[in-house]
Design an enzyme around this catalytic site. Structure first.
Site, mmCIF file in Angstrom:
data_model
loop_
_atom_site.group_PDB
_atom_site.id
_atom_site.type_symbol
_atom_site.label_atom_id
_atom_site.label_comp_id
_atom_site.label_asym_id
_atom_site.label_seq_id
_atom_site.Cartn_x
_atom_site.Cartn_y
_atom_site.Cartn_z
ATOM 1 C CG ASP A 30 -2.119 0.868 0.974
ATOM 2 O OD1 ASP A 30 -3.403 0.322 0.859
ATOM 3 O OD2 ASP A 30 -2.000 1.778 1.166
ATOM 4 C CB THR A 122 -16.199 -1.464 -8.883
ATOM 5 O OG1 THR A 122 -15.989 -1.845 -7.130
ATOM 6 C CG2 THR A 122 -16.710 -1.291 -9.518
ATOM 7 N NE ARG A 155 -23.163 -10.092 1.981
ATOM 8 C CZ ARG A 155 -23.643 -10.460 3.072
ATOM 9 N NH1 ARG A 155 -24.802 -10.028 3.371
ATOM 10 N NH2 ARG A 155 -22.985 -11.518 2.964
ATOM 11 C CD GLU A 156 -16.493 -1.630 3.935
ATOM 12 O OE1 GLU A 156 -17.696 -0.800 4.709
ATOM 13 O OE2 GLU A 156 -16.959 -1.014 2.588
ATOM 14 N N GLY A 257 -36.812 2.676 4.146
ATOM 15 C CA GLY A 257 -35.938 4.261 5.039
ATOM 16 C C GLY A 257 -35.109 5.068 4.570
ATOM 17 N N GLY A 261 -25.791 3.861 1.415
ATOM 18 C CA GLY A 261 -24.797 5.435 0.718
ATOM 19 C C GLY A 261 -23.781 4.609 1.218
ATOM 20 C CB CYS A 264 -19.835 0.421 -3.002
ATOM 21 S SG CYS A 264 -17.931 -0.195 -2.159
ATOM 22 C CE LYS A 267 -16.253 3.323 -5.701
ATOM 23 N NZ LYS A 267 -16.322 2.574 -5.935
HETATM 24 P P1 NAD Z 1 -10.094 2.186 0.076
HETATM 25 O O1 NAD Z 1 -9.907 3.144 0.291
HETATM 26 O O2 NAD Z 1 -10.702 1.906 1.561
HETATM 27 O O3 NAD Z 1 -8.933 1.518 -0.141
HETATM 28 C C1 NAD Z 1 -7.887 1.793 -1.555
HETATM 29 C C2 NAD Z 1 -5.768 1.436 -0.802
HETATM 30 O O4 NAD Z 1 -5.641 1.424 -1.902
HETATM 31 C C3 NAD Z 1 -6.071 2.371 -0.131
HETATM 32 O O5 NAD Z 1 -5.759 1.429 0.972
HETATM 33 C C4 NAD Z 1 -5.124 3.101 -0.710
HETATM 34 O O6 NAD Z 1 -4.151 3.616 0.307
HETATM 35 C C5 NAD Z 1 -4.607 2.337 -1.747
HETATM 36 N N1 NAD Z 1 -3.768 2.809 -2.889
HETATM 37 C C6 NAD Z 1 -3.783 4.023 -3.472
HETATM 38 N N2 NAD Z 1 -3.420 4.041 -4.707
HETATM 39 C C7 NAD Z 1 -2.375 2.964 -4.445
HETATM 40 C C8 NAD Z 1 -1.353 2.250 -5.169
HETATM 41 N N3 NAD Z 1 -0.911 2.690 -6.229
HETATM 42 N N4 NAD Z 1 -0.602 1.843 -4.830
HETATM 43 C C9 NAD Z 1 -0.983 0.852 -3.830
HETATM 44 N N5 NAD Z 1 -2.082 0.973 -3.095
HETATM 45 C C10 NAD Z 1 -2.400 2.128 -2.975
HETATM 46 O O7 NAD Z 1 -11.621 1.487 -0.575
HETATM 47 P P2 NAD Z 1 -11.623 -0.094 -1.132
HETATM 48 O O8 NAD Z 1 -12.638 0.023 0.026
HETATM 49 O O9 NAD Z 1 -10.740 -1.322 -0.654
HETATM 50 O O10 NAD Z 1 -12.171 -0.616 -2.189
HETATM 51 C C11 NAD Z 1 -11.270 -1.124 -3.484
HETATM 52 C C12 NAD Z 1 -12.302 -1.071 -4.272
HETATM 53 O O11 NAD Z 1 -12.845 -1.635 -4.163
HETATM 54 C C13 NAD Z 1 -12.819 -0.048 -5.190
HETATM 55 O O12 NAD Z 1 -12.833 0.080 -6.552
HETATM 56 C C14 NAD Z 1 -14.230 -0.218 -4.773
HETATM 57 O O13 NAD Z 1 -15.450 -0.056 -5.405
HETATM 58 C C15 NAD Z 1 -14.277 -2.316 -4.210
HETATM 59 N N6 NAD Z 1 -14.686 -2.998 -3.667
HETATM 60 C C16 NAD Z 1 -15.019 -2.261 -2.836
HETATM 61 C C17 NAD Z 1 -15.692 -3.171 -1.926
HETATM 62 C C18 NAD Z 1 -16.215 -2.441 0.198
HETATM 63 O O14 NAD Z 1 -16.840 -3.122 0.168
HETATM 64 N N7 NAD Z 1 -15.270 -1.727 0.442
HETATM 65 C C19 NAD Z 1 -16.534 -4.111 -2.183
HETATM 66 C C20 NAD Z 1 -16.004 -4.576 -3.842
HETATM 67 C C21 NAD Z 1 -15.699 -3.445 -4.549
#
Ligand code: NAD
Length: 436
Positions: A30, A122, A155-156, A257, A261, A264, A267
């Site tokens: 990261d 995504t 799902r979170e 309800g 939000g 995901c 946006k």
């Molecule tokens: P997040 O912001 O929690 O995590 C993204 C991470 O990527 C961060 O820790 C950031 O520091 C890191 N990052 C950014 N640029 C980087 C780079 N160049 N090299 C290495 N690390 C880098 O986001 P998230 O919720 O984990 O979502 C990530 C993707 O997954 C999104 O596209 C989201 O839509 C998708 N997604 C999320 C979920 C969810 O429940 N959170 C579920 C399905 C899909």
């Protein structure tokens, strides 16, 4: 297998831990050094049930490591999972692909042998093919680098079980070799009966955004019905229950309800709408525009109800807010409907005191202007109106009579239609719900 995970946020850290739990050797990277340090110590920087013990187990077993060196991960992995964020662009609401491109570029510079980059973020349709061209141009291994897209549906709050035993696995690939590699990586869930669906890159990208568009539409549909119920003197909770017995409609996400939000759905539907606009698909542009507008309208409606409950003006009124996370079982406050409502109330002069069982630390960091209370009762002390905005089980367990002793007026707005209204009314409360 030797796998790497790029980006250790909600998605990436969960994926890294679960891949290690499946028996793979995993190295994760990261750009945020704090996240790497914490993860390497066995700490999960967000609330996700079951993730921290599994992280520690994989660290102790020596199957999971963390680094900040792209050179190291390029050398380490046969497959590299791209899990970076794709936030909303400030301009047209489309996806900001800067992090995807930065990560792909940083990795490509060090790729000198055959490997597979597997996108999990995504993204708008067409991104995978763009990433493929980009990395092949920059990587010393050139055409030996392939790109696949394997979108994530976790799902979170249920991220571990969703990762280890997903509903389905989607493999967007351009070769039999890439498909074979993905089948090897996911051999365990596939052997356990999880369907593995193989398709082209574009369809795989679209599966994820259209799944989220469908879920958002379902939620906004029942919330539009809530508006009809209010206008017609009907009850949306009974309506939703009756609809949900039809198997073609189903129960899940048909919950009226305050709406959706989080990091995901909002946006993703805006990004999909921007994509549809650039593709000239007007039907999706107008559909998703309406879904978004209905959803945002719920927040306005709750603020209206609060003003009404406070006697026509919120100025100087004490409002207790129960729940700030965008949903229960998570401390995620990204695009939190509750925080949006808090903002609206404060702009009208309300004195808001908020509580959440797990999201207060995250909310306090993001919103230093908001007052937080240690307990629900402390938030409700002297309140003119109480707002139930995130449906944590803790709030369903509140004794209405006990909370009634600390408030100034016994009025609660159940914006999640989740409380036992009869119980609250029996304790002398006025209960207002959306869609009733
Ligand atoms: P997040 O912001 O929690 O995590 C993204 C991470 O990527 C961060 O820790 C950031 O520091 C890191 N990052 C950014 N640029 C980087 C780079 N160049 N090299 C290495 N690390 C880098 O986001 P998230 O919720 O984990 O979502 C990530 C993707 O997954 C999104 O596209 C989201 O839509 C998708 N997604 C999320 C979920 C969810 O429940 N959170 C579920 C399905 C899909």
């Amino acid at each position: 297998m030797r796998l790497t995970v790029i980006g250790t946020g909600y998605l990436g850290l969960t994926h890294a831990v679960c891949m290690a739990d499946l028996g793979h050797q995993v190295l994760a990277i990261d750009v945020d050094p704090d996240k790497i340090t914490k993860a390497a110590r066995g700490e999960v920087p967000f609330f996700e049930p079951g993730l921290e013990p599994l992280l520690r187990k994989s660290l102790e077993a020596g199957r999971l490591g963390f680094t900040s060196s792209y050179e190291e991960i390029a050398r380490f992995g046969e497959a590299h999972f791209l899990c970076v964020g794709t936030p909303q662009d400030d301009g047209d609401g489309g996806a900001d692909l800067r992090y995807v491109h930065d990560a792909a570029d940083a990795l490509a510079a060090h790729l000198s042998s055959r490997c597979l980059i597997v996108g999990k973020s995504t993204v708008p349709v067409g991104t995978a093919r763009h990433v493929l061209a980009r990395v092949r141009q920059a990587a010393p291994a050139a055409d030996q680098v392939e790109v696949a897209w394997n979108p994530e549906f976790l799902r979170e709050g249920f991220a571990v079980q969703d990762s280890l035993r997903p509903d389905r696995l989607v493999f967007g690939v351009t070769s039999a070799w890439a498909e074979g590699l993905l089948r090897e990586i996911y051999a365990q869930p596939l052997a356990a009966g999880v369907p593995g669906l193989v398709m082209d890159l574009e369809t795989a990208e679209l599966v994820k955004v259209s799944a989220n568009a469908f879920l958002a539409t379902k939620i906004s549909f029942i919330n539009a019905m809530a508006e009809v119920c209010e206008a017609a003197g009907a009850d949306v909770v009974r309506l939703a229950e009756a609809l949900s017995h039809d198997e073609r409609i189903g129960r899940r996400s048909l919950v009226p309800g305050l709406g959706f939000g989080g990091g995901c759905l909002p946006k993703d539907i805006r990004a999909f709408r921007a994509t549809a606009m650039s593709l000239g698909v007007e039907s999706v542009v107008s559909l998703l525009g309406e879904v978004d507008a209905i959803n945002r309208g719920r927040r306005v409606r709750v603020a209206d109800l609060a003003r009404q409950a406070a006697g026509g003006s919120l100025a100087g009124k004490r409002v207790a807010v129960l729940g700030v996370a965008f949903k229960p079982n998570s401390d995620d406050i990204r695009d939190s409907p509750s925080l949006d409502v808090c903002d609206r109330l404060m702009r009208e002069g309300a004195l808001v005191s908020a509580h959440d069982p797990v999201a207060m630390a995250a909310a306090a960091r993001a919103r230093p202007d908001l007052r937080f209370a240690r307990t629900a009762a402390e938030a409700a002390a002297g309140a003119d109106v109480v707002l139930h905005l995130t449906e944590w089980p803790e709030y369903r367990a509140i004794e209405p009579a006990v909370l009634g002793r600390v408030v100034s007026r016994r009025i609660i707005i159940d914006a999640r239609c989740a409380l036992d209204a009869g119980l609250w009314r029996a304790a002398g409360w006025t209960v207002l719900m959306l869609g009733q």
